[in-house]
Design a protein around this motif. Structure first.
Motif, PDB file in Angstrom:
ATOM      1  N   ALA A  85       0.237  -4.752   3.246  1.00  0.00           N
ATOM      2  CA  ALA A  85       0.439  -5.036   4.663  1.00  0.00           C
ATOM      3  C   ALA A  85       0.866  -3.792   5.432  1.00  0.00           C
ATOM      4  O   ALA A  85       0.454  -3.589   6.578  1.00  0.00           O
ATOM      5  CB  ALA A  85       1.478  -6.137   4.828  1.00  0.00           C
ATOM      6  N   ALA A  86       1.693  -2.958   4.815  1.00  0.00           N
ATOM      7  CA  ALA A  86       2.159  -1.758   5.503  1.00  0.00           C
ATOM      8  C   ALA A  86       1.050  -0.727   5.663  1.00  0.00           C
ATOM      9  O   ALA A  86       0.946  -0.067   6.703  1.00  0.00           O
ATOM     10  CB  ALA A  86       3.336  -1.145   4.740  1.00  0.00           C
ATOM     11  N   VAL A  87       0.205  -0.588   4.643  1.00  0.00           N
ATOM     12  CA  VAL A  87      -0.839   0.446   4.671  1.00  0.00           C
ATOM     13  C   VAL A  87      -2.068  -0.044   5.410  1.00  0.00           C
ATOM     14  O   VAL A  87      -2.638   0.659   6.243  1.00  0.00           O
ATOM     15  CB  VAL A  87      -1.197   0.879   3.234  1.00  0.00           C
ATOM     16  CG1 VAL A  87      -2.337   1.887   3.257  1.00  0.00           C
ATOM     17  CG2 VAL A  87       0.012   1.465   2.547  1.00  0.00           C
ATOM     18  N   GLY A  88      -2.497  -1.261   5.130  1.00  0.00           N
ATOM     19  CA  GLY A  88      -3.738  -1.743   5.717  1.00  0.00           C
ATOM     20  C   GLY A  88      -4.938  -1.122   5.025  1.00  0.00           C
ATOM     21  O   GLY A  88      -5.338  -1.546   3.950  1.00  0.00           O
ATOM     22  N   ASP A  89      -5.491  -0.104   5.625  1.00  0.00           N
ATOM     23  CA  ASP A  89      -6.637   0.610   5.078  1.00  0.00           C
ATOM     24  C   ASP A  89      -6.149   1.881   4.392  1.00  0.00           C
ATOM     25  O   ASP A  89      -5.671   2.815   5.053  1.00  0.00           O
ATOM     26  CB  ASP A  89      -7.624   0.947   6.200  1.00  0.00           C
ATOM     27  CG  ASP A  89      -8.892   1.604   5.678  1.00  0.00           C
ATOM     28  OD1 ASP A  89      -9.091   1.608   4.441  1.00  0.00           O
ATOM     29  OD2 ASP A  89      -9.670   2.127   6.500  1.00  0.00           O
ATOM     30  N   ASP A 130      -5.608  -4.561  12.044  1.00  0.00           N
ATOM     31  CA  ASP A 130      -6.392  -5.715  12.455  1.00  0.00           C
ATOM     32  C   ASP A 130      -5.526  -6.975  12.388  1.00  0.00           C
ATOM     33  O   ASP A 130      -4.362  -6.940  11.990  1.00  0.00           O
ATOM     34  CB  ASP A 130      -7.636  -5.854  11.577  1.00  0.00           C
ATOM     35  CG  ASP A 130      -7.294  -5.915  10.092  1.00  0.00           C
ATOM     36  OD1 ASP A 130      -6.107  -6.077   9.757  1.00  0.00           O
ATOM     37  OD2 ASP A 130      -8.214  -5.791   9.259  1.00  0.00           O
ATOM     38  N   GLU A 131      -6.112  -8.105  12.783  1.00  0.00           N
ATOM     39  CA  GLU A 131      -5.349  -9.350  12.863  1.00  0.00           C
ATOM     40  C   GLU A 131      -4.847  -9.802  11.495  1.00  0.00           C
ATOM     41  O   GLU A 131      -3.724 -10.299  11.355  1.00  0.00           O
ATOM     42  CB  GLU A 131      -6.205 -10.445  13.502  1.00  0.00           C
ATOM     43  CG  GLU A 131      -5.510 -11.793  13.596  1.00  0.00           C
ATOM     44  CD  GLU A 131      -4.209 -11.734  14.386  1.00  0.00           C
ATOM     45  OE1 GLU A 131      -3.293 -12.496  14.071  1.00  0.00           O
ATOM     46  OE2 GLU A 131      -4.116 -10.902  15.320  1.00  0.00           O
ATOM     47  N   HIS A 132      -5.672  -9.632  10.458  1.00  0.00           N
ATOM     48  CA  HIS A 132      -5.253 -10.047   9.115  1.00  0.00           C
ATOM     49  C   HIS A 132      -4.064  -9.227   8.643  1.00  0.00           C
ATOM     50  O   HIS A 132      -3.104  -9.773   8.062  1.00  0.00           O
ATOM     51  CB  HIS A 132      -6.415  -9.902   8.141  1.00  0.00           C
ATOM     52  CG  HIS A 132      -6.067 -10.297   6.734  1.00  0.00           C
ATOM     53  ND1 HIS A 132      -5.761 -11.593   6.375  1.00  0.00           N
ATOM     54  CD2 HIS A 132      -5.951  -9.557   5.592  1.00  0.00           C
ATOM     55  CE1 HIS A 132      -5.483 -11.641   5.081  1.00  0.00           C
ATOM     56  NE2 HIS A 132      -5.580 -10.428   4.586  1.00  0.00           N
ATOM     57  N   THR A 133      -4.090  -7.925   8.878  1.00  0.00           N
ATOM     58  CA  THR A 133      -2.968  -7.071   8.481  1.00  0.00           C
ATOM     59  C   THR A 133      -1.716  -7.413   9.272  1.00  0.00           C
ATOM     60  O   THR A 133      -0.602  -7.425   8.726  1.00  0.00           O
ATOM     61  CB  THR A 133      -3.335  -5.599   8.671  1.00  0.00           C
ATOM     62  OG1 THR A 133      -4.528  -5.300   7.935  1.00  0.00           O
ATOM     63  CG2 THR A 133      -2.221  -4.691   8.181  1.00  0.00           C
ATOM     64  N   ARG A 134      -1.868  -7.705  10.564  1.00  0.00           N
ATOM     65  CA  ARG A 134      -0.702  -8.103  11.367  1.00  0.00           C
ATOM     66  C   ARG A 134      -0.107  -9.411  10.855  1.00  0.00           C
ATOM     67  O   ARG A 134       1.115  -9.581  10.824  1.00  0.00           O
ATOM     68  CB  ARG A 134      -1.108  -8.242  12.832  1.00  0.00           C
ATOM     69  CG  ARG A 134      -1.425  -6.929  13.522  1.00  0.00           C
ATOM     70  CD  ARG A 134      -1.390  -7.080  15.020  1.00  0.00           C
ATOM     71  NE  ARG A 134      -2.444  -7.980  15.492  1.00  0.00           N
ATOM     72  CZ  ARG A 134      -3.647  -7.580  15.880  1.00  0.00           C
ATOM     73  NH1 ARG A 134      -3.962  -6.292  15.840  1.00  0.00           N
ATOM     74  NH2 ARG A 134      -4.529  -8.446  16.318  1.00  0.00           N
ATOM     75  N   GLN A 181      11.027  -1.252   5.288  1.00  0.00           N
ATOM     76  CA  GLN A 181      11.066  -2.429   4.415  1.00  0.00           C
ATOM     77  C   GLN A 181      10.316  -2.195   3.113  1.00  0.00           C
ATOM     78  O   GLN A 181      10.803  -2.503   2.028  1.00  0.00           O
ATOM     79  CB  GLN A 181      10.480  -3.630   5.170  1.00  0.00           C
ATOM     80  CG  GLN A 181      10.672  -4.968   4.476  1.00  0.00           C
ATOM     81  CD  GLN A 181       9.497  -5.328   3.594  1.00  0.00           C
ATOM     82  OE1 GLN A 181       8.399  -4.819   3.778  1.00  0.00           O
ATOM     83  NE2 GLN A 181       9.734  -6.216   2.645  1.00  0.00           N
ATOM     84  N   VAL A 182       9.117  -1.625   3.205  1.00  0.00           N
ATOM     85  CA  VAL A 182       8.343  -1.378   1.994  1.00  0.00           C
ATOM     86  C   VAL A 182       8.956  -0.237   1.187  1.00  0.00           C
ATOM     87  O   VAL A 182       8.862  -0.216  -0.049  1.00  0.00           O
ATOM     88  CB  VAL A 182       6.873  -1.088   2.351  1.00  0.00           C
ATOM     89  CG1 VAL A 182       6.723   0.255   3.032  1.00  0.00           C
ATOM     90  CG2 VAL A 182       5.990  -1.143   1.109  1.00  0.00           C
ATOM     91  N   ASP A 239      -7.145 -10.902  -2.838  1.00  0.00           N
ATOM     92  CA  ASP A 239      -7.216  -9.477  -2.509  1.00  0.00           C
ATOM     93  C   ASP A 239      -7.260  -8.663  -3.802  1.00  0.00           C
ATOM     94  O   ASP A 239      -6.275  -8.618  -4.543  1.00  0.00           O
ATOM     95  CB  ASP A 239      -6.001  -9.066  -1.676  1.00  0.00           C
ATOM     96  CG  ASP A 239      -6.173  -7.700  -1.034  1.00  0.00           C
ATOM     97  OD1 ASP A 239      -6.999  -6.912  -1.528  1.00  0.00           O
ATOM     98  OD2 ASP A 239      -5.488  -7.414  -0.034  1.00  0.00           O
ATOM     99  N   PRO A 240      -8.371  -7.993  -4.104  1.00  0.00           N
ATOM    100  CA  PRO A 240      -8.436  -7.173  -5.327  1.00  0.00           C
ATOM    101  C   PRO A 240      -7.424  -6.029  -5.335  1.00  0.00           C
ATOM    102  O   PRO A 240      -6.945  -5.641  -6.409  1.00  0.00           O
ATOM    103  CB  PRO A 240      -9.876  -6.659  -5.337  1.00  0.00           C
ATOM    104  CG  PRO A 240     -10.634  -7.572  -4.427  1.00  0.00           C
ATOM    105  CD  PRO A 240      -9.655  -8.014  -3.395  1.00  0.00           C
ATOM    106  N   ALA A 241      -7.102  -5.488  -4.161  1.00  0.00           N
ATOM    107  CA  ALA A 241      -6.147  -4.382  -4.110  1.00  0.00           C
ATOM    108  C   ALA A 241      -4.762  -4.832  -4.555  1.00  0.00           C
ATOM    109  O   ALA A 241      -4.047  -4.095  -5.247  1.00  0.00           O
ATOM    110  CB  ALA A 241      -6.087  -3.802  -2.697  1.00  0.00           C
ATOM    111  N   VAL A 242      -4.365  -6.043  -4.181  1.00  0.00           N
ATOM    112  CA  VAL A 242      -3.054  -6.558  -4.585  1.00  0.00           C
ATOM    113  C   VAL A 242      -3.011  -6.747  -6.097  1.00  0.00           C
ATOM    114  O   VAL A 242      -2.032  -6.373  -6.756  1.00  0.00           O
ATOM    115  CB  VAL A 242      -2.759  -7.871  -3.847  1.00  0.00           C
ATOM    116  CG1 VAL A 242      -1.478  -8.508  -4.382  1.00  0.00           C
ATOM    117  CG2 VAL A 242      -2.622  -7.621  -2.354  1.00  0.00           C
TER     118      VAL A 242
END
Length: 405
Positions: free
Chosen positions: A224-228, A108-112, A264-265, A202-205
């Motif tokens: 950012a690399a995984v997204g969902d 999605d746009e946020h992940t991009r 990169q990740v 972001d709770p995941a971060v």
């Protein structure tokens, strides 16, 4: 669509007939005009390139489906002996019509946006490293001694550098390189501020940052690399996505890691593994066990793979790292807030102040070291079962038989 920088070659499959539809300009106005000629039940296929996301954003609202294919997996195009724009477009159209086209996940746009920020930070880090190497090269070719400080580019290091005798042109070069270094440092601080703001929201971060060695830069890069995370059915799928899985050349023969996917990740996870291998905890015990058998390089890659599996479980199960040090986690959270621009608590004890208590740090370290020894003991006495043998069968074989009569 066979997409290029300035144009895209189009081929159409309709009612079983394949035909060429010419070229369209890869510009917003040209793509919008071409999209108006499409029907709501049409399907469009194109390969993943640098401008794919922008093209998909313009076409997707007009059609039923847009399939973005991984070029490495489109073997019919990759292995074709005749490669032209028309041939590639025709093959894509035929594979889409037969539903044989392997699609890639579209963020999605946020992940991009996160991916662009992470890529910009990686570029700034590379530029700073390049500038530092040039200054080091100047000191080396002019026979200067090693600096008496650990950081040549800090305040004391620069004062030492100013006192050294250098040719006039070399001194001008050093000054120019240091000014560029300061500029890139300011830009890097701004990017880190954006990453810190994202980490706070972001709770995941924040959950990923409970793992030793993972700071906000690594956590946001993974996010950012995984997204969902739920799009990966297992942790092994995520490991393969990062290219940390071993390649298989033949049955029961494993080679080096594939290095496919997000390079990169993967590099940042390896750097995080170096940190995790030096702090107490089960990850250090795991690294030492692999290091004793396979060497340090294999152990670091294996630790990065273990951390990838751990990240998947933490996000999917919505749990923090069980062996985290509470004071260190609070210190990292407070540092994240300050990096995002929060005011400093002058003359007051904030959330991360407990990390300054040496007695508390020693107590937490003793607990983590005890957990590390427990993990090492568990692994040392682990007895894996043979292939195809169930746990019940293995217990039955190990159980002593009763004497007859």
């Amino acid at each position: 669509m066979d997409v290029h920088r300035d144009f895209a070659q189009v081929a159409v499959v309709e009612d079983g007939r394949l035909s060429d539809a010419g070229q369209i300009a890869c510009r917003p106005e040209g793509l919008r005009a071409w999209a108006t000629t499409l029907r709501p039940d049409d399907e469009v296929a194109l390969e993943a390139t640098g401008n794919t996301e922008a093209i998909v954003a313009l076409i997707a609202p007009r059609v039923a489906r847009v399939v973005v294919s991984n070029p490495m997996k489109t073997r019919a195009i990759a292995e074709a002996k005749v490669k032209t724009d028309k041939v590639d477009a025709r093959i894509l159209a035929q594979l889409l019509a037969a539903d044989f086209l392997p699609p890639v996940w579209l963020p999605d746009e946020h992940t991009r946006q996160l991916r662009r920020i992470v890529a910009r930070r990686a570029h700034l880090v590379r530029q700073r490293t390049r500038l530092k190497n040039q200054v080091q090269a100047i000191t080396a070719r002019n026979l200067l001694p090693r600096p008496p400080v650990s950081d040549l580019f800090g305040t004391r290091g620069r004062l030492w550098l100013q006192r050294q005798e250098l040719p006039a042109d070399e001194r001008r070069s050093v000054g120019a390189l240091l000014r560029q270094l300061d500029f890139h440092g300011e830009e890097l601080a701004e990017v880190d501020r954006e990453l810190a703001t994202e980490g706070l929201s972001d709770p995941a971060v924040r959950r990923l940052m409970t793992v030793p060695g993972i700071d906000v830069a690594v956590a946001v890069s993974i996010r950012a690399a995984v997204g969902d995370f739920t799009r990966f059915a297992s942790a092994d799928k995520l490991v393969a996505y990062f290219g940390l899985n071993p390649s298989v050349h033949q049955p029961a023969a494993h080679g080096r890691i594939t290095k496919s996917g997000r390079a990169q990740v993967r590099g940042m996870l390896v750097e995080a593994a170096w940190v995790a291998s030096r702090v107490p905890g089960p990850l250090r015990a795991f690294h030492q066990r692999i290091k004793a058998r396979r060497g340090v390089q294999v152990a670091i890659v294996a630790t990065a793979r273990k951390m990838t599996v751990l990240c998947w479980h933490l996000i999917i199960k919505e749990q923090d790292y069980a062996f985290a040090r509470p004071s260190l986690v609070a210190f990292k959270q407070r540092k994240l807030e300050l990096q995002a621009g929060a005011p400093r608590a002058v003359a007051r004890r904030g959330k991360g102040y407990d990390y300054n208590n040496r007695e508390l740090r020693r107590h937490e370290r003793e607990i983590i070291e005890q957990q590390e020894r427990a993990y090492a003991t568990l692994v040392a006495h682990w007895q894996p079962h043979g292939p195809g043998r169930s746990t019940t069968a293995a217990r039955r074989l190990r159980r002593p038989r009763r004497s007859q009569g």
